[in-house]
Design a protein around this motif. Structure first.
Motif, PDB file in Angstrom:
ATOM      1  N   ASP A 125       0.816  -1.213   0.000  1.00 33.52           N
ATOM      2  CA  ASP A 125       0.000   0.000   0.000  1.00 33.52           C
ATOM      3  C   ASP A 125       0.851   1.264   0.000  1.00 33.52           C
ATOM      4  N   ILE A 166      -0.777   5.486 -12.527  1.00 32.37           N
ATOM      5  CA  ILE A 166      -1.410   5.972 -11.288  1.00 32.37           C
ATOM      6  C   ILE A 166      -2.798   5.365 -11.136  1.00 32.37           C
ATOM      7  N   SER A 170      -2.361   2.787  -8.193  1.00 36.98           N
ATOM      8  CA  SER A 170      -2.586   3.587  -6.980  1.00 36.98           C
ATOM      9  C   SER A 170      -1.357   3.748  -6.083  1.00 36.98           C
ATOM     10  N   SER A 172       1.098   5.453  -3.396  1.00 38.18           N
ATOM     11  CA  SER A 172       0.814   6.331  -2.260  1.00 38.18           C
ATOM     12  C   SER A 172       1.112   7.777  -2.629  1.00 38.18           C
ATOM     13  N   ASN A 213      -9.324   6.058  -6.506  1.00 41.43           N
ATOM     14  CA  ASN A 213      -8.536   6.944  -5.661  1.00 41.43           C
ATOM     15  C   ASN A 213      -8.338   8.315  -6.293  1.00 41.43           C
ATOM     16  N   ASN A 214      -8.642   9.337  -5.530  1.00 45.69           N
ATOM     17  CA  ASN A 214      -8.288  10.697  -5.928  1.00 45.69           C
ATOM     18  C   ASN A 214      -6.929  11.056  -5.324  1.00 45.69           C
ATOM     19  N   TYR A 215      -6.351  12.140  -5.837  1.00 44.65           N
ATOM     20  CA  TYR A 215      -5.052  12.611  -5.339  1.00 44.65           C
ATOM     21  C   TYR A 215      -5.106  14.109  -5.089  1.00 44.65           C
ATOM     22  N   ARG A 253      -2.066  10.397  -2.341  1.00 40.84           N
ATOM     23  CA  ARG A 253      -3.359   9.702  -2.386  1.00 40.84           C
ATOM     24  C   ARG A 253      -4.275  10.214  -1.285  1.00 40.84           C
ATOM     25  N   GLU A 254      -5.554  10.379  -1.598  1.00 39.64           N
ATOM     26  CA  GLU A 254      -6.478  11.090  -0.708  1.00 39.64           C
ATOM     27  C   GLU A 254      -6.665  10.416   0.655  1.00 39.64           C
ATOM     28  N   ASP A 255      -6.405   9.114   0.769  1.00 35.81           N
ATOM     29  CA  ASP A 255      -6.569   8.457   2.061  1.00 35.81           C
ATOM     30  C   ASP A 255      -5.404   8.715   3.007  1.00 35.81           C
TER      31      ASP A 255
END
Length: 518
Positions: A125, A166, A170, A172, A213-215, A253-255
């Motif tokens: 991740d 990307i 995904s 990080s 996933n957004n960034y 990454r948005e998370d």
């Protein structure tokens, strides 16, 4: 225990970004592991392969056979020794050959690329994507040559190959580099930069059927971005000895809820002589000399040249003749004279020993210097037309006197014989055709154009009368001295000019670590 973070490097060139990231260590262990470096150019790929091989050894513990291989003046003999080196260390070579991939994004199989990336990140991740999509289409010089950017130019959309990775995998964090001209580039009236920012923020909207996933896109120099230019990094502010201004985007990454810090400015700036003044002095080589005009079959007048024997004696004779002529020009005087008779510099080589020269301290001493390396790599001068060498000498004398390099109007003012015999010489389009790299300030931007003729990269030392060598350009780009550039000298210059300065990448890598080390 600190985790080793994996990296995938797209459009890697000779590996400037990867060199910076992989140079970050803790307890002598690398914090980043370069899992994959992708480059389509054969010479750059060979450079990447050798550097990846070097990374398989502990830092500052390269085998003696490496130094034996690179310490040769013949490129062909050196390549034979490098192949022997690979056979001597098959385990390290196997890892390097799996990492450094000769591959053309947008042309070669996406399935192969996806499979390789999946095998590297292994559902990890936390990993980082780095790279800089080709920038010729966005550069101001490229646009001026073709009259703007065409929507048919496939290079405009090569960033989408970066975007695909990307969207599908995904990372990080990603770090994407490009030229400053990207900020003003337009295709059919639309801003290319705005398009790229929007796509990178939500890549899955562009690449259908991928993740969700957004960034968040950050500047590395401004905490609060107000305009596009806030994404521009002026390298001379961050310990790089050149005025290299590039757009670098940091995507998170948005998370991941960590807001990155920005680069810390270095003061004072590092000047060109701070990093190249200790290198052995070498003279320019002699190539050809103009001797007459001839009328060709089409009735056009063409210049004819004759070969000039390259020797120390011939060089000194020519340079002293040029010097005697130049000091008599209006604007110079006896105070501008200098000694050339005892130069005996030689023209350098692919490997040049220091011999008895006393090594002086330079800026970033520990970054550049490898004490196991007893000489200098890629430090051979170009051979130039004798007429251009007179212009080089004039340019360095002018710069020494007036603290600025001459423009074409200055060449004309000092005597029409100094003007290049080109129809565009007085057009104003190439007013700075002969540009001296001035002492006391960072160098101008090292670009791939340095592979052409060297006129924009004249050494400040008026006794050497030449353009910068590959090693001097590499020092200005902050490549360590044991970093060998492979291929022909033209391709070595091209690699150096296209690279991201490793020392800048090193600082960026530290910022990325702060995001992931939580």
């Amino acid at each position: 225990m600190s985790k080793t973070i994996k990296i995938v490097d797209l459009f890697a060139g000779p590996g400037g970004l990867a060199e910076g990231f992989s140079s970050i260590t803790k307890n002598n262990k690398r914090r980043y592991s370069i899992g994959l470096s992708i480059e389509k150019d054969e010479s750059a790929h060979k450079t990447l392969l050798l550097r990846s091989f070097c990374r398989q050894f502990a830092r500052n513990s390269l085998p003696k056979q490496y130094y034996d291989a690179i310490s040769l003046n013949s490129i062909d003999e050196r390549e034979v020794k490098i192949e022997e080196l690979f056979r001597t260390y098959p385990k390290q070579y196997k890892v390097a050959s799996e990492e450094a991939l000769k591959f053309e994004l947008g042309k070669d199989s996406e399935e192969i690329l996806d499979s390789k990336i999946k095998s590297i990140v292994e559902n990890d991740d936390e990993w980082v994507l780095i790279g800089g999509p080709p920038c010729q289409a966005y550069s101001m010089a490229g646009r001026s040559r073709v009259g703007g950017i065409s929507s048919e130019d496939h290079r405009v959309y090569l960033y989408k190959e970066y975007l695909k990775v990307i969207a599908k995998h995904s990372p990080s964090v990603f770090v994407m580099e490009n030229v400053k001209g990207l900020l003003s580039a337009k295709v059919e009236g639309a801003s290319v930069f705005d398009m790229i920012l929007e796509d990178l923020s939500a890549p899955y909207k562009i690449i259908k059927g991928t993740g969700v996933n957004n960034y968040r896109i950050y500047s590395l120099v401004k905490e609060n971005v107000k305009e596009p230019k806030d994404y521009t990094i002026n390298s001379e502010d961050y310990g790089v000895p050149q005025k290299r201004h590039r757009v670098i985007l940091l995507g998170v990454r948005e998370d991941i809820k960590v807001k990155p810090t920005v680069l810390k400015k270095h003061s004072p700036s590092i000047n060109i002589e701070d990093v190249i003044s200790d290198l052995p002095k070498i003279r320019s080589g002699l190539n050809r000399s103009f001797y007459r005009y001839e009328i060709n079959q089409k009735g056009k007048s063409v210049r004819k040249y004759k070969k000039v024997k390259d020797s120390e004696v011939n060089w000194r004779t020519l340079m002293n003749s040029n010097l005697n002529e130049l000091v008599k020009l209006n604007g110079f005087n006896g105070d501008d004279n200098f000694e050339l008779n005892n130069s005996n510099y030689g023209t350098g080589g692919e490997y040049l020993e220091y011999l008895n020269q006393e090594r002086k301290e330079i800026a970033h001493q520990s970054w550049y210097i490898d004490k196991q390396l007893k000489g200098v790599l890629n430090h051979k001068s170009r051979s130039h037309l004798t007429e251009d060498l007179k212009r080089y000498m004039f340019s360095t004398m002018f710069t020494d006197r007036y603290k600025k390099f001459p423009r074409m109007r200055d060449f004309k003012e000092y005597g029409n014989k100094l003007l290049p015999d080109h129809s565009s010489a007085e057009s104003g389009n190439f007013a700075d055709r002969f540009r001296v790299q001035k002492k006391g300030v960072p160098a101008t931007t090292i670009t791939s154009h340095i592979s052409k003729d060297g006129h924009y990269f004249i050494h400040y030392d008026k006794t050497q009368v030449r353009s910068l060598t590959v090693r001097e350009a590499a020092r200005i780009q902050t490549f360590p001295d044991n970093y060998l550039f492979r291929g022909s000298r033209t391709m070595q210059y091209h690699q150096v000019g296209n690279a991201v300065p490793p020392y800048l990448a090193y600082q960026i890598g530290k910022i990325v670590l702060k995001i992931l080390d939580v």
